[in-house]
Write an enzyme that holds these catalytic residues in place. Structure first.
Site, PDB file in Angstrom:
ATOM      1  N   PHE A 147      63.712  34.752 -69.911  1.00 18.29           N
ATOM      2  CA  PHE A 147      62.488  34.374 -69.208  1.00 18.29           C
ATOM      3  C   PHE A 147      61.311  34.794 -70.063  1.00 18.29           C
ATOM      4  O   PHE A 147      61.034  35.981 -70.222  1.00 18.29           O
ATOM      5  CB  PHE A 147      62.377  35.010 -67.828  1.00 18.29           C
ATOM      6  CG  PHE A 147      61.121  34.560 -67.112  1.00 18.29           C
ATOM      7  CD1 PHE A 147      61.099  33.342 -66.470  1.00 18.29           C
ATOM      8  CD2 PHE A 147      59.972  35.323 -67.145  1.00 18.29           C
ATOM      9  CE1 PHE A 147      59.939  32.885 -65.844  1.00 18.29           C
ATOM     10  CE2 PHE A 147      58.805  34.883 -66.527  1.00 18.29           C
ATOM     11  CZ  PHE A 147      58.787  33.654 -65.869  1.00 18.29           C
ATOM     12  N   ASP A 232      59.840  40.382 -76.955  1.00 17.26           N
ATOM     13  CA  ASP A 232      59.015  40.092 -75.789  1.00 17.26           C
ATOM     14  C   ASP A 232      59.094  41.291 -74.852  1.00 17.26           C
ATOM     15  O   ASP A 232      60.050  41.452 -74.100  1.00 17.26           O
ATOM     16  CB  ASP A 232      59.517  38.822 -75.096  1.00 17.26           C
ATOM     17  CG  ASP A 232      58.698  38.464 -73.852  1.00 17.26           C
ATOM     18  OD1 ASP A 232      57.933  39.329 -73.378  1.00 17.26           O
ATOM     19  OD2 ASP A 232      58.845  37.328 -73.367  1.00 17.26           O
ATOM     20  N   LYS A 261      51.019  41.738 -68.983  1.00 17.86           N
ATOM     21  CA  LYS A 261      51.164  42.376 -67.677  1.00 17.86           C
ATOM     22  C   LYS A 261      50.476  43.731 -67.594  1.00 17.86           C
ATOM     23  O   LYS A 261      49.289  43.809 -67.319  1.00 17.86           O
ATOM     24  CB  LYS A 261      52.635  42.444 -67.290  1.00 17.86           C
ATOM     25  CG  LYS A 261      53.262  41.061 -67.060  1.00 17.86           C
ATOM     26  CD  LYS A 261      54.569  41.126 -66.337  1.00 17.86           C
ATOM     27  CE  LYS A 261      55.227  39.763 -66.203  1.00 17.86           C
ATOM     28  NZ  LYS A 261      54.455  38.810 -65.388  1.00 17.86           N
TER      29      LYS A 261
END
Length: 406
Positions: A147, A232, A261
């Protein structure tokens, strides 16, 4: 306000969204109105312990005083210039972020998906300009069940059919291999390979932690093949796993690091591509950009986030409280939990399907005053703010035990 009126207020707000919001999410039926620290409050005044933390965007909790103060201070001075001009916050942010990560240069962006898209562009440009891959032939090796976002290019190499179906044609240039399989990565790499792009821990897949040595093995393969390693760390980074970065558990330094984030402190969207100088130096004016990327407000908040991480306090909290989390989950194995994976304050918990789906367990926990989110099947994710106390964590685990019938 009477109790029935308060109940209608929440229900009315949920119903009001239906005709005017695209149905791209399926939220739990709770309407959050206020938050502080590890707790949120709905429009009826009911409090919930936040065990999701915005998928790690709220690593430092809701409205952390130091971050709110930094935002207020900057709001009173300057919010946006665009990169058409310099601003007095960006250089300091970049310097602090490179020092924290051990890399050389920063490309500031806004969202996690933007960071991934930027990383892909940079890797391809590096492959053509530095490695000498023929034009338009660069490939990137990625892992199944990944993801990295939901933009068109990113879903091109997703194996989640919900994210893919109906959105083609897809962007070429990606080779998908099984996660945690070094031999598969080695077989996929060739002279056209620009990079291997991986999550050090796969979050959306259910907090899937690779075998010890896997990331170090990937690092060795990429060095031998002369291609980049892109990590990531948008969900796994910035203290979540008990280290600043999840790759540190394997002693790995990637060529390119993707952050987001938590970098925005739960206040503004902030993301970044942080990389070796040789890699980010392939970009020249006009080749990539973002109106809001590196804006003064984002840079000020991002700097305050880095300052919190520089103390090491939050990494230590995640490691120490991770022991509490793991211990509590171990007690539930065989009592409604069929398995789990945890590192620091992050866990994927597989519930016995006979007890309920992940969505059903999440709804039951919501009724107990604990907010989590499901992922595939009967798996729920636990990712509380790193500011949570041991008592709050134990309370959440007791609620999980209750809804499992223990």
């Amino acid at each position: 306000m009477t109790a029935p009126a308060r109940t209608r207020a929440s229900a009315d707000l949920i119903r009001a969204e239906e005709p005017v919001l695209a149905h791209n999410y399926h939220p739990l039926p709770v309407v959050v109105a206020r938050a502080e620290g590890t707790w949120v409050e709905d429009v009826e005044g009911r409090r919930y312990l936040d065990m999701l933390a915005g998928y790690s965007a709220l690593n430092f909790g809701h409205r952390h005083p130091a971050l709110i103060e930094a935002a207020h201070r900057q709001l009173d001075r300057l919010t946006l210039t665009s990169r058409a001009f310099h601003n007095d916050q960006l250089a300091g942010f970049a310097e602090r972020l490179t020092a924290l990560t051990g890399l050389d240069m920063v490309l500031p962006m806004n969202t996690g998906a933007e960071a991934v898209e930027s990383g892909i562009k940079v890797a391809r440009k590096w492959a053509y300009d530095v490695k000498g891959v023929p034009a338009d032939r660069a490939t990137i090796v990625v892992a199944a069940e990944n993801f990295h976002g939901r933009t068109t290019t990113i879903v091109s190499f997703s194996t989640d059919e919900t994210a893919r179906t109906g959105f083609g044609p897809f962007t070429p240039g990606f080779r998908i291999v099984p996660y945690n399989d070094l031999a598969a990565i080695e077989a996929a790499i060739d002279e056209t390979t620009a990079a291997v792009l991986l999550e050090p821990i796969q979050g959306e897949a259910g907090v899937i932690i690779p075998d010890e040595g896997y990331l170090a093995g990937v690092r060795a393969l990429t060095e031998r093949a002369g291609c980049l390693l892109i990590a990531d760390e948008i969900q796994s980074g910035l203290g979540r796993t008990g280290r600043t970065l999840a790759v540190e558990h394997d002693g790995v330094v990637p060529d390119v690091l993707l952050l987001g984030k938590a970098l925005g402190g739960g206040i503004v969207p902030v993301s970044a591509v942080v990389a070796r100088r040789e890699v980010l130096s392939v970009l020249h004016p006009g080749e990539h950009g973002s109106t809001f990327g590196g804006n003064p407000l984002a840079a000020a908040v991002g700097t305050a986030v880095v300052e919190l991480l520089e103390t090491g306090e939050y990494q230590r909290r995640a490691a120490e409280l991770g022991v509490v989390l793991r211990g509590g989950l171990e007690q539930l194995v065989g009592r409604g939990v069929v398995g789990f994976r945890a590192r620091g304050l992050w866990a994927g918990v597989d519930v016995d399907p006979a007890i309920g789906t992940g969505r059903e367990i999440s709804e039951r926990l919501m009724r107990e005053g604990v907010l989590v989110k499901d992922t595939h099947g009967s798996t729920i994710r636990l990712a509380p703010p790193l500011t949570i106390t041991a008592e709050e964590l134990e309370s959440a685990l007791a609620s999980l035990e209750k809804v499992l019938g223990g």
